[in-house]
Design an enzyme around this catalytic site. Sequence first.
Site, PDB file in Angstrom:
ATOM      1  N   GLN A 198      -4.576  -1.505   9.949  1.00 41.07           N
ATOM      2  CA  GLN A 198      -4.747  -3.108   8.942  1.00 41.07           C
ATOM      3  C   GLN A 198      -4.983  -4.055   9.462  1.00 41.07           C
ATOM      4  O   GLN A 198      -5.341  -4.175  11.450  1.00 41.07           O
ATOM      5  CB  GLN A 198      -2.840  -3.310   7.945  1.00 41.07           C
ATOM      6  CG  GLN A 198      -2.960  -4.981   7.802  1.00 41.07           C
ATOM      7  CD  GLN A 198      -3.421  -4.693   6.556  1.00 41.07           C
ATOM      8  OE1 GLN A 198      -3.584  -4.081   5.587  1.00 41.07           O
ATOM      9  NE2 GLN A 198      -4.258  -5.960   6.458  1.00 41.07           N
ATOM     10  N   LYS A 237       0.932  -1.164   0.430  1.00 37.67           N
ATOM     11  CA  LYS A 237       0.329  -0.317  -0.276  1.00 37.67           C
ATOM     12  C   LYS A 237       0.986   1.838  -0.111  1.00 37.67           C
ATOM     13  O   LYS A 237       1.028   2.080  -0.582  1.00 37.67           O
ATOM     14  CB  LYS A 237      -0.462  -0.541   1.320  1.00 37.67           C
ATOM     15  CG  LYS A 237      -2.387  -1.420   0.788  1.00 37.67           C
ATOM     16  CD  LYS A 237      -3.269  -1.704   2.845  1.00 37.67           C
ATOM     17  CE  LYS A 237      -3.677  -2.332   1.977  1.00 37.67           C
ATOM     18  NZ  LYS A 237      -4.715  -2.532   3.106  1.00 37.67           N
ATOM     19  N   ASP A 247     -11.348   2.725   4.541  1.00 35.01           N
ATOM     20  CA  ASP A 247     -11.892   1.132   4.372  1.00 35.01           C
ATOM     21  C   ASP A 247     -12.851   0.947   3.634  1.00 35.01           C
ATOM     22  O   ASP A 247     -13.863   0.076   3.407  1.00 35.01           O
ATOM     23  CB  ASP A 247     -11.060   0.628   5.572  1.00 35.01           C
ATOM     24  CG  ASP A 247      -9.707   0.413   5.582  1.00 35.01           C
ATOM     25  OD1 ASP A 247      -9.911  -0.430   4.850  1.00 35.01           O
ATOM     26  OD2 ASP A 247      -8.899  -0.227   6.458  1.00 35.01           O
TER      27      ASP A 247
HETATM   28  N1  GUN Z   1      -6.637  -6.996   5.704  1.00 40.55           N
HETATM   29  C1  GUN Z   1      -7.542  -8.288   5.140  1.00 40.55           C
HETATM   30  N2  GUN Z   1      -8.202  -6.751   3.659  1.00 40.55           N
HETATM   31  C2  GUN Z   1      -8.616  -5.367   4.558  1.00 40.55           C
HETATM   32  C3  GUN Z   1      -8.455  -4.162   4.383  1.00 40.55           C
HETATM   33  O1  GUN Z   1      -9.227  -4.391   3.268  1.00 40.55           O
HETATM   34  N3  GUN Z   1      -8.195  -3.313   4.899  1.00 40.55           N
HETATM   35  C4  GUN Z   1      -8.148  -3.671   6.370  1.00 40.55           C
HETATM   36  N4  GUN Z   1      -7.977  -2.732   7.079  1.00 40.55           N
HETATM   37  N5  GUN Z   1      -6.819  -4.483   6.352  1.00 40.55           N
HETATM   38  C5  GUN Z   1      -7.332  -5.736   6.369  1.00 40.55           C
END
Ligand code: GUN
Length: 289
Positions: free
Chosen positions: A95, A51, A118
């Site tokens: 995350q 990311k 998110d």
């Molecule tokens: N863990 C797996 N997919 C995601 C996501 O799209 N966002 C976040 N914050 N954690 C994740």
Amino acid sequence: MQLIDGKTVAAAVLAECQLEIADLLQKGIQPGLAVVLVGEDPASQVYVGSKVKTCAELGMHSKKIVLPAETTQEELLEVVRQLNADPAIHGILVQSPPPPHIHEDEIIRAIDPRKDVDGFHPENVAKLVLEDPTGFVPCTPAGSMRLLAAAGIDTNGAKVVVLGRSMIVGKPMALLLMSKNANATVTVAHSRSRDLPALCRQSDILIAAVGRPEMVKADWVRDGAVVIDVGINRVPDASKKSGFRLTGDVAFEEVAPKCKAITPVPGGVGPMTIAMLMKNTLQAARQLG
Ligand code: GUN
């Protein structure tokens, strides 16, 4: 059988982002994303790294905050509050999953909904239900919808089974598919559903988002169905230097020959999640001004 190439579609989304970033920069706004990782989950470390790397490639500002697994709820809340108040940050992502002592619900509610890229905050969940475009759509379901569109798959009137009911994928995916944009007939199936194979076999489009390696077998899929495999599972593989390989929730080798179209793992939904996160961050930057 059509292989839906997530890398190509993600590249197209990122190219759109590039144009939008140039426009924002001209207006004096450099979009910024903060990514918070608590603990040392190896898969999460990879995702967070990707990311931040993608932000850099696009000329966006990013901030990676890595906290020890022992971080307390209050310490994490304080980090979120500081990011809420930071004018250089338009998007905040913590995350998932955090370590077990962290109450993720409270963390998500502490994020400024205008920075919740998110789309997990209750305000954004409500906006998704209400089909209000000012909300943020969770990245993985948004990316999956974009893959269907890019592959020329018409969801109007289609029977879709979403396998999985998670906050991150299953539930928002079902909402997107039943929205007035997509007009699908949606069944949400999960671990307690009776006769999963028969249920899945009825679908024109199957979305597999359960996090169980190769659970969906050939006899779960109708001839000519479209399969979107959201799973990214690590399974031990002694022949790999890393000691593992990645596999989806679908037994690809046996399922793919039956499909009209299918996404591979890796290289399907995965790259789309990151691309849609960038898009959401630009939406946040635009809306925050
Ligand atoms: N863990 C797996 N997919 C995601 C996501 O799209 N966002 C976040 N914050 N954690 C994740």
